[in-house]
Design a protein around this motif. Structure first.
Motif, short mmCIF file in Angstrom:
data_model
loop_
_atom_site.label_atom_id
_atom_site.label_comp_id
_atom_site.label_asym_id
_atom_site.label_seq_id
_atom_site.Cartn_x
_atom_site.Cartn_y
_atom_site.Cartn_z
N ARG A 1 -10.27 24.06 -9.56
CA ARG A 1 -11.46 23.36 -9.08
C ARG A 1 -12.00 24.00 -7.81
O ARG A 1 -13.21 24.18 -7.65
N ILE A 2 -11.09 24.36 -6.90
CA ILE A 2 -11.53 25.01 -5.65
C ILE A 2 -12.17 26.35 -5.94
O ILE A 2 -13.20 26.71 -5.37
N ASP A 3 -11.57 27.11 -6.87
CA ASP A 3 -12.13 28.41 -7.23
C ASP A 3 -13.52 28.25 -7.84
O ASP A 3 -14.43 29.04 -7.54
N GLY A 4 -13.69 27.23 -8.66
CA GLY A 4 -15.00 26.97 -9.25
C GLY A 4 -16.05 26.67 -8.19
O GLY A 4 -17.19 27.13 -8.28
N GLN A 5 -15.67 25.89 -7.18
CA GLN A 5 -16.60 25.57 -6.11
C GLN A 5 -16.95 26.80 -5.28
O GLN A 5 -18.09 26.97 -4.84
N ILE A 6 -15.95 27.68 -5.08
CA ILE A 6 -16.21 28.91 -4.34
C ILE A 6 -17.20 29.80 -5.10
O ILE A 6 -18.14 30.34 -4.52
N GLN A 7 -16.97 29.94 -6.41
CA GLN A 7 -17.88 30.76 -7.22
C GLN A 7 -19.29 30.19 -7.23
O GLN A 7 -20.28 30.93 -7.19
N PHE B 1 0.84 -1.19 0.00
CA PHE B 1 0.00 0.00 0.00
C PHE B 1 0.88 1.25 0.00
O PHE B 1 1.87 1.34 0.73
N LEU B 2 0.48 2.24 -0.82
CA LEU B 2 1.28 3.44 -1.02
C LEU B 2 0.53 4.67 -0.53
O LEU B 2 -0.70 4.63 -0.30
N GLU B 3 1.24 5.78 -0.39
CA GLU B 3 0.63 7.05 -0.02
C GLU B 3 -0.02 7.69 -1.25
O GLU B 3 0.33 7.40 -2.39
N ASP B 4 -0.98 8.56 -1.01
CA ASP B 4 -1.64 9.31 -2.08
C ASP B 4 -0.60 10.20 -2.77
O ASP B 4 0.01 11.07 -2.12
N PRO B 5 -0.35 10.02 -4.08
CA PRO B 5 0.66 10.82 -4.76
C PRO B 5 0.23 12.27 -5.01
O PRO B 5 1.08 13.12 -5.30
N GLU B 6 -1.06 12.56 -4.91
CA GLU B 6 -1.54 13.91 -5.17
C GLU B 6 -1.19 14.84 -4.01
O GLU B 6 -1.47 14.54 -2.84
N ARG B 7 -0.54 16.00 -4.34
CA ARG B 7 -0.16 16.96 -3.31
C ARG B 7 -1.16 18.12 -3.22
O ARG B 7 -1.01 18.99 -2.37
N TYR B 8 -2.13 18.14 -4.10
CA TYR B 8 -3.19 19.15 -4.08
C TYR B 8 -2.64 20.57 -4.12
O TYR B 8 -3.16 21.48 -3.46
N ASP B 9 -1.58 20.77 -4.90
CA ASP B 9 -1.01 22.11 -5.04
C ASP B 9 -0.83 22.50 -6.50
O ASP B 9 -0.07 23.40 -6.82
N THR B 10 -1.55 21.82 -7.39
CA THR B 10 -1.43 22.11 -8.81
C THR B 10 -2.45 23.16 -9.23
O THR B 10 -3.40 23.46 -8.51
N ALA B 11 -2.24 23.71 -10.42
CA ALA B 11 -3.17 24.72 -10.96
C ALA B 11 -4.56 24.13 -11.15
O ALA B 11 -5.57 24.82 -10.97
N LYS B 12 -4.63 22.84 -11.50
CA LYS B 12 -5.92 22.19 -11.72
C LYS B 12 -6.73 22.15 -10.42
O LYS B 12 -7.95 22.39 -10.41
N VAL B 13 -6.06 21.84 -9.32
CA VAL B 13 -6.74 21.79 -8.02
C VAL B 13 -7.23 23.17 -7.62
O VAL B 13 -8.35 23.35 -7.15
N VAL B 14 -6.37 24.18 -7.81
CA VAL B 14 -6.74 25.55 -7.48
C VAL B 14 -7.95 26.00 -8.30
O VAL B 14 -8.87 26.64 -7.79
#
Length: 384
Positions: A324-330, A309-322
């Motif tokens: 998506r978060i901005d879209g949810q805020i709007q 079992f491995l750790e989640d490779p996603e660091r949630y610091d990419t432009a795509k994540v930002v």
């Protein structure tokens, strides 16, 4: 089309309701062409006739066993009937039904993904049955797309609609609500406090097999197996056997996910034993599906029969994540604005103020019109 209103009346009469119904290819072509070319301002004068004509067209496609072909005309008709994307119309349910029958679920998303917050029978000829079916079929669309969170919200439209008597649509929605809750969250979500008391009471008797299954879901494998065996015929009769299998599979996947919190490496045989699977090969298939779906991060050593079992490779610091978060805020800001507008309209409505002050209480249910809760509005047959 210059004379859309007159043409609509003739076309609605042309559609007729022969008994028994028969195929009418000429009507189908005329109706599709009319929906494409008609003037919105004119057909909104005769909304009931327009909805009637569209439903006769839908019935023709059902007779031809080609529900997929009904999707585009109904989606076009829906856009012409409603003067706002936030308005629910009778054709919402019909469009979702055709998408479900044709398994073309994504075709309904341009309509379902719009935030709807207005139900006005005067503007759309909407009835209580139309609204209940909208929540039911909308829930089935999102279930087919495996978007279980939105499916639960759609089913709640049906389950929380004001009523004093229950009906087959509400019970069918609750049965699927139970199963989707188990798939999505691993437990049954209780109905909100504002759900009608009649619905809450009836689910305990009308949906007993599903209540029993949900209760056994958190118990031992033996208890769950007994519940499935005892009620398998009821699940099959309701057309829910597939969802029951998905719920069982989701339970196994959650058990595997829990193992990742305890172990770094584990053999496939041990995984199979701990989560109640029949063999190491079956455990491997489950893990591979979970890896593909991003539900677990692992590497399988087939030669040794081991899983790391491995750790989640996603660091949630990419432009795509930002983004998506901005879209949810709007989206949240837009919803907040609509809620403030609705609150303002309600707080200045004389009828509401009179009722809130205790006046004319005896007329409250009468004022609901088609959304009343008397047996004459709510007691109808439904075949899911």
């Amino acid at each position: 089309m210059t004379h859309s209103l007159g043409y609509l009346v003739l076309l609605d009469a042309r559609g007729g309701s022969p008994n028994p119904p028969h195929l009418d290819a000429a009507f189908v072509k005329l109706a599709v062409d009319f929906i494409r070319d008609c003037e919105e301002s004119q057909i909104r004068i005769a909304r009931e006739q327009f909805v009637s004509m569209c439903r006769k067209l839908k019935e023709q496609y059902l007779l031809m066993e080609t529900p997929r072909q009904a999707v585009l005309p109904l989606r076009t008709a829906l856009g012409k009937l409603a003067d706002s994307t936030s308005l629910v119309t009778p054709l919402h349910a019909d469009l979702c039904q055709m998408c479900v029958l044709s398994k073309c679920y994504s075709a309904a998303l341009p309509v379902l993904d719009q935030e709807v917050d207005d139900v006005d029978p005067k503007k759309t000829a909407m009835t209580a049955k139309d609204f209940l079916l909208f929540g039911y079929y909308g829930g089935l669309v999102y279930t087919g797309l495996k978007n279980y969170s939105k499916a639960l919200n759609m089913f709640l439209y049906t389950l929380t609609a004001p009523t004093m008597v229950v009906n087959a649509i509400t019970m069918a929605a609750y049965k699927r609500y139970v199963l989707v809750s188990l798939i999505h969250a691993g437990s049954l979500r209780g109905l909100p406090k504002y759900a009608p008391a009649a619905v809450t009471r009836s689910t305990k008797t009308e949906c007993a097999p599903y209540q029993d299954f949900a209760s056994a879901y958190s118990k031992s494998d033996e208890d769950l197996h007994k519940a499935v065996t005892a009620h398998s015929q009821a699940f099959a009769d309701d057309g829910n056997a597939g969802l029951v299998k998905l719920a069982l599979s989701a339970r196994t996947m959650r058990a595997i996910q829990k193992l990742t919190q305890t172990y770094l490496t584990l053999s496939l045989a041990d995984i199979a034993a701990q989560v109640g699977l029949g063999s190491a090969a079956e455990a491997e298939q489950h893990i591979l599906r979970m890896i593909d779906g991003g539900q677990v991060f692992a590497r399988i050593d087939e030669a040794a029969g081991m899983v790391r079992f491995l750790e989640d490779p996603e660091r949630y610091d990419t432009a795509k994540v930002v983004q998506r978060i901005d879209g949810q805020i709007q989206q949240s800001i837009a919803i907040s604005g609509r809620l403030m507008d609705i609150n303002q309209r309600i707080s200045t409505n004389k009828g509401y103020l009179n009722k809130a002050g205790g006046k004319d209480r005896h007329t409250r249910m009468e004022d609901m019109g088609d959304f009343g809760s008397g047996p004459e509005q709510m007691a109808y047959q439904f075949n899911p």
